[in-house]
Design a protein around this motif. Sequence first.
Motif, short mmCIF file in Angstrom:
data_model
loop_
_atom_site.label_atom_id
_atom_site.label_comp_id
_atom_site.label_asym_id
_atom_site.label_seq_id
_atom_site.Cartn_x
_atom_site.Cartn_y
_atom_site.Cartn_z
N UNK B 181 0.80 -1.22 0.00
CA UNK B 181 0.00 0.00 0.00
C UNK B 181 0.83 1.27 0.00
N UNK B 182 2.03 1.21 -0.59
CA UNK B 182 2.88 2.39 -0.68
C UNK B 182 2.77 3.00 -2.07
N UNK B 183 3.00 4.32 -2.19
CA UNK B 183 2.82 4.98 -3.49
C UNK B 183 3.85 4.55 -4.54
N UNK B 184 3.46 4.70 -5.81
CA UNK B 184 4.35 4.46 -6.95
C UNK B 184 5.05 5.77 -7.31
N UNK B 185 6.24 5.75 -7.90
CA UNK B 185 7.07 4.57 -8.14
C UNK B 185 7.59 3.96 -6.83
N UNK B 186 7.73 2.63 -6.83
CA UNK B 186 8.01 1.92 -5.60
C UNK B 186 9.40 2.12 -5.03
N UNK B 187 10.37 2.39 -5.90
CA UNK B 187 11.76 2.51 -5.45
C UNK B 187 11.93 3.45 -4.27
N UNK B 188 11.61 4.74 -4.47
CA UNK B 188 11.80 5.70 -3.39
C UNK B 188 10.92 5.41 -2.17
N UNK B 189 9.67 4.95 -2.38
CA UNK B 189 8.81 4.77 -1.20
C UNK B 189 9.23 3.56 -0.37
N UNK B 190 9.68 2.48 -1.03
CA UNK B 190 10.17 1.33 -0.27
C UNK B 190 11.46 1.71 0.47
N UNK B 191 12.32 2.47 -0.19
CA UNK B 191 13.57 2.87 0.45
C UNK B 191 13.31 3.71 1.70
N UNK B 192 12.34 4.61 1.59
CA UNK B 192 12.00 5.49 2.72
C UNK B 192 11.52 4.66 3.91
N UNK B 193 10.59 3.73 3.64
CA UNK B 193 10.06 2.87 4.72
C UNK B 193 11.16 2.02 5.34
N UNK B 194 12.06 1.52 4.47
CA UNK B 194 13.08 0.57 4.92
C UNK B 194 14.00 1.20 5.97
N UNK B 195 14.12 2.52 5.94
CA UNK B 195 15.03 3.20 6.88
C UNK B 195 14.67 2.91 8.32
N UNK B 196 13.37 2.77 8.60
CA UNK B 196 12.97 2.52 9.99
C UNK B 196 12.64 1.04 10.23
N UNK B 197 13.09 0.18 9.31
CA UNK B 197 12.74 -1.23 9.44
C UNK B 197 13.93 -2.09 9.83
N UNK B 252 14.58 -4.96 0.60
CA UNK B 252 15.68 -4.16 0.07
C UNK B 252 17.03 -4.81 0.35
N UNK B 253 17.16 -5.40 1.54
CA UNK B 253 18.41 -6.07 1.90
C UNK B 253 18.64 -7.28 0.99
N UNK B 254 17.56 -7.99 0.67
CA UNK B 254 17.69 -9.16 -0.22
C UNK B 254 18.17 -8.72 -1.60
N UNK B 255 17.56 -7.66 -2.14
CA UNK B 255 17.97 -7.16 -3.46
C UNK B 255 19.43 -6.71 -3.41
N UNK B 256 19.79 -5.97 -2.35
CA UNK B 256 21.16 -5.45 -2.23
C UNK B 256 22.16 -6.60 -2.13
N UNK B 257 21.80 -7.64 -1.36
CA UNK B 257 22.70 -8.79 -1.21
C UNK B 257 22.93 -9.49 -2.55
N UNK B 258 21.84 -9.71 -3.29
CA UNK B 258 21.96 -10.38 -4.58
C UNK B 258 22.83 -9.54 -5.52
N UNK B 259 22.53 -8.24 -5.58
CA UNK B 259 23.29 -7.39 -6.50
C UNK B 259 24.77 -7.33 -6.08
N UNK B 260 25.03 -7.21 -4.78
CA UNK B 260 26.41 -7.13 -4.30
C UNK B 260 27.14 -8.46 -4.56
N UNK B 261 26.47 -9.57 -4.25
CA UNK B 261 27.09 -10.88 -4.44
C UNK B 261 27.44 -11.14 -5.90
N UNK B 262 26.50 -10.80 -6.78
CA UNK B 262 26.73 -11.04 -8.20
C UNK B 262 27.75 -10.03 -8.76
N UNK B 263 27.76 -8.84 -8.18
CA UNK B 263 28.75 -7.84 -8.62
C UNK B 263 30.16 -8.34 -8.31
N UNK B 264 30.31 -9.00 -7.14
CA UNK B 264 31.60 -9.55 -6.77
C UNK B 264 32.09 -10.52 -7.85
#
Lengths: 219, 365
Positions: B181-197, B252-264
């Motif tokens: 139930x967060x506004x679109x586009x999802x990127x910024x709104x999920x990131x904002x919520x994640x800060x306090x999660x 967000x942590x899952x996405x970051x982990x996948x991207x970081x792991x594959x970037x390695x």
Amino acid sequence: MTANPTLLAFDTSGPWCTAALIHDGRLTVRTDDMAKGQAEHLMPMLQEMLADQGLGFTDLDGIGVGVGPGNFTGIRISVSAARGLALGLGKPAIGVSLLEALVYDTARPAIAVADARQGRIYAQYFGANGPDDPMMLDLESDPVPDAWIQEKPVLIGAGGDALAKLTHSAVETPPTPLNEAIARIALTRLDDPYVPPAPLYLRPADAAPARDTAPVILD
Amino acid sequence: MTRQAIILGLESSCDDTAAAVLRVPEKGPAQILSSVVADQARLHEAFGGVVPEIAARAHAEKLDTCVKQALTQSEMSLSQIDAVAVTSGPGLIGGVLSGVMTAKGLSAATGLPLVGVNHLAGHALTPKLTDDVAFPYLMLVVSGGHCQFLIVRSKSDFTRLGGTIDDAPGEAFDKTARLLGLPQPGGPSVEREARSGDPNRFALPRPLLDRADCNMSFSGLKTAVLRARDAIVAEKQGLTRQDRADLCAGFQAAVADVLAGKTKRALDLYLEENPSEPTLAVAGGVAANQAIRAELETVCTQSDTRFLAPPLSLCTDNAAMIAYAGGLRFLAGEADDLTLSARPRWPLDQTQPALLGSGRKGAKA
């Protein structure tokens, strides 16, 4: 207005690339039928038509373009090309609807009718005092305006047969080919205040609001 | 004197209508004279994602206006332009077609050469445009429509090391926002919520991280977020704000982990080539996410690789990158004619097999 303007009109709202060139008061036309590939075919075809008359795009005083209704992608192919040409040439591009083109040079009142598929038609009433707004009608469920049944204006265009079952009026084929009608109508509007051509869809975009319902937030 | 060209660029492959004018030299950084982007976010808001037909309708009526604005802002007239560059794929075909036809109209009217540009090449060459990074460099394009690792060797030589086999991360952010139930586009709104999660409360999967290649998958992650949400809703008939923040942080942590792991892994392959100036550059809207960016920076620091993130306006879709990539083609003597096709799919690395199944919808390469 230039005394004898040179104007090129084109349309890709259906399975075709069709165009008409008016130059020195003479008309040349060309229609290439095709189910797809209009985006690749259109510009070279226009270039050839102009070259056949010893002309290039820079000789044009204006552009006419069919804005539909019809195939969404096809309409955008022509409208985008026309807007690009107009900007590049510094000359006007004039949008002409398929429905206007159908009743070009016909007696009034008349109703222009085009097939919209799925049991629907695109229709526009052209009265003695001017046209009503164009519309999409579902012949199964939408009411046909009373005036269409009482006045029995002649129906012009494909899809007229289906509407005639409800209005019991005569059906005629359009007297002027689409490419020529767009060109001749555009020619009369060369000096009108400039309005960039825009697609006439008459059918909303196929889009449903998101299905996922947001959860209740407990405060 | 270095040869240079003034290029007009057009971009309309997704939900941004854009035009730009650049001065592109044969060597060295380019100069952006103007870059206009008209976004359509509000048009698509209610639908929870980009609707192709709505996007195409907007492009068709906005492109020429954007071109006019870009010319005005650059104080250039069409007569001073050397070539017209346009995104001719990959992307949502309705928008790409509008761009290609507008560009053809401009080219036919003015006699200017027409140059078709691969949208992904635009992103991949942006580090060259902004920082004149030395070839070869490693590129991670990560957006709502794309996710892939590329070794960029020249303006036209790209090796794809891997990419997503289904959804792009940006899509997963949008979907997560919708589910919560967060506004679109999802990127910024999920990131904002994640800060306090709390990113560790929910155990969300790291798809394909156990595989040695550089391929990724984000589709299952969306489903995992949905399941976790439904489990909470089943338990207490709704979500608390903290539940929501924790889900966002976990996702967000899952996405970051996948991207970081594959970037390695991608970095290991890239560094085997002993590049003269080891560099990882990112592009795409997801690269704007600070948590993801921080993880990528850490990976780079560990392997003595420079991390480069172009300014956000050049990371997300824009026409400057199209003008630049088109300019390089034009200066190399390449151009297209009026039969130029719009291509919904157009992989940059033609030697690799397709990653995505043919049944996938949307902008994919």
